[in-house]
Design an enzyme around this catalytic site. Sequence first.
Site, mmCIF file in Angstrom:
data_model
loop_
_atom_site.group_PDB
_atom_site.id
_atom_site.type_symbol
_atom_site.label_atom_id
_atom_site.label_comp_id
_atom_site.label_asym_id
_atom_site.label_seq_id
_atom_site.Cartn_x
_atom_site.Cartn_y
_atom_site.Cartn_z
ATOM 1 N N GLU A 84 -9.281 -21.178 4.091
ATOM 2 C CA GLU A 84 -8.322 -21.311 2.692
ATOM 3 C C GLU A 84 -7.780 -20.352 2.270
ATOM 4 O OE1 GLU A 84 -10.170 -24.647 0.401
ATOM 5 O OE2 GLU A 84 -9.174 -23.864 -1.430
ATOM 6 N N LYS A 262 -17.383 -28.111 -4.849
ATOM 7 C CA LYS A 262 -16.774 -27.843 -3.956
ATOM 8 C C LYS A 262 -16.311 -26.322 -4.030
ATOM 9 C CE LYS A 262 -13.138 -27.608 -0.970
ATOM 10 N NZ LYS A 262 -12.071 -26.659 -0.749
ATOM 11 N N ASP A 278 -26.547 -22.661 9.381
ATOM 12 C CA ASP A 278 -26.138 -24.313 9.639
ATOM 13 C C ASP A 278 -25.370 -24.504 8.088
ATOM 14 O OD1 ASP A 278 -26.277 -26.640 9.585
ATOM 15 O OD2 ASP A 278 -28.047 -26.975 10.552
ATOM 16 N N HIS A 376 -2.558 -20.060 -4.435
ATOM 17 C CA HIS A 376 -2.743 -20.689 -2.961
ATOM 18 C C HIS A 376 -1.420 -20.497 -2.342
ATOM 19 C CE1 HIS A 376 -5.633 -24.022 -1.999
ATOM 20 N NE2 HIS A 376 -6.538 -23.137 -2.731
HETATM 21 C C1 MEV Z 1 -10.302 -25.620 -4.104
HETATM 22 O O1 MEV Z 1 -10.605 -25.433 -2.752
HETATM 23 C C2 MEV Z 1 -11.381 -25.477 -5.010
HETATM 24 C C3 MEV Z 1 -11.133 -26.130 -6.456
HETATM 25 O O2 MEV Z 1 -10.577 -27.059 -6.511
HETATM 26 C C4 MEV Z 1 -12.487 -25.827 -7.224
HETATM 27 C C5 MEV Z 1 -12.528 -26.268 -8.628
HETATM 28 O O3 MEV Z 1 -11.666 -27.247 -8.930
HETATM 29 O O4 MEV Z 1 -13.289 -26.004 -9.377
HETATM 30 C C6 MEV Z 1 -10.128 -24.920 -6.961
#
Ligand code: MEV
Length: 425
Positions: A84, A262, A278, A376
């Site tokens: 990413e 995430k 792992d 991004h």
């Molecule tokens: C994207 O990979 C991760 C985010 O969505 C984390 C977040 O929203 O805190 C940017």
Amino acid sequence: MRKINSEISGFYKLSIEERQKILSNYYDLSQDEIKLLQNFGCFKPNQLDSLIENVVGSYHLPMGIACNFKINNKDYLIPMVIEEPSVVAAASNAARFARRQGGFYSEKVKSVMFSQIQITQIKDIESTKNELLNHKNEIIEIANEQDPILNEIGGGAFDFKIRELETRKGKMLILHLLVDVLDAMGANVVNTMAEAVSSYIEGLCSGKIYLRIVSNLATQRIARCKATFNKDLLGGPDVIEGILYAYEFALADPYRATTHNKGIMNGIIALTLATGNDTRAIEAGAHAYASLSGTYKPLTNFDIDKDGNLMGEIEIPLALGIIGGMTKIHPMAKLALKILNVKSAEELSQIAAALGLAQNVGALRALASEGIQRGHMALHSRNVAKLAGVPDDLIEEVAKKLVEDNRIRVDYAKEILNDLLKKLR
Ligand code: MEV
């Protein structure tokens, strides 16, 4: 393409080359596609074939380096394997904000894992518990016979806990066999020990044992790390206020907390993968830990200090090893560990916790200010340009225009390319 029959008898017995031929015939692979399959990267074919079953190739991902990390007063360059865009940059940036305030402080991390032994169909729960407790020394001794070296160097099984579970199939006793796995991830050793002690345990009680397996909710291996992030570098009080609002949102809403976590795992899993650990164990453990209160919660928390800087903390189970598994087999994992220059699994977990915290701050900062799409999309735009068939020497130019016009789409890339080609003619 031929009609596919997925029942290929003896596929596992074939060589990699033979399996590739089958794919090639089935899918009419081009020479370039066959070459892709034949590119084993840093592996030798026999190494790959002994890692998993039915191997047909090797899959490569970028490895980047997160900079600026100072953790417990030591500088680290952190290898991250991730597909990413913006993740490595965001972690490096946040680490720079923390560095200004002294860096990250990670607490000691114990290296204790446990396996679960599921004892069912017990006639007398209380007397079984007593029997188990009365034979604790013997159970631990049998466990340690499975790995005398671990025991010699200061690790090994040292205790167990018994839990009672009410289930639809009646009461069960779950024995948690606690093992200090030192520098290993530990699943193998605790599984071996659990299997070894089972028949002895069955002999002690009237019950029947079914499962004997590590718990990936490694609550005996919690990493905790703190850092203060400089308010000016972060972008000022408004951005910090935005981060605090984002944090409250995550605290109050599992839908948001999942995405918040995430973001943390973007960093931690990239390091987990880079070091040959792992990833699924780490991911499962983290999310289960986030739900332990009964509601899914963020794994970090935030506040401001008296000078208005952002204070962040993370708490997460991290079953990471620097020996065993892929860590010493995968040439890139070995290299990643060399770059990290870690002396113990504990040190690796301390780094992972710091990286997770930095990653979270990096994401929240972007979300609380310009949004994440700009960063991004800058990298993504190059991929879009490639997809549109833009030749290498024009990619930068086309990508730049895609971002400037905020239209990062393949059709628009083609349009820009056509215009450029017209001008060049
Ligand atoms: C994207 O990979 C991760 C985010 O969505 C984390 C977040 O929203 O805190 C940017």
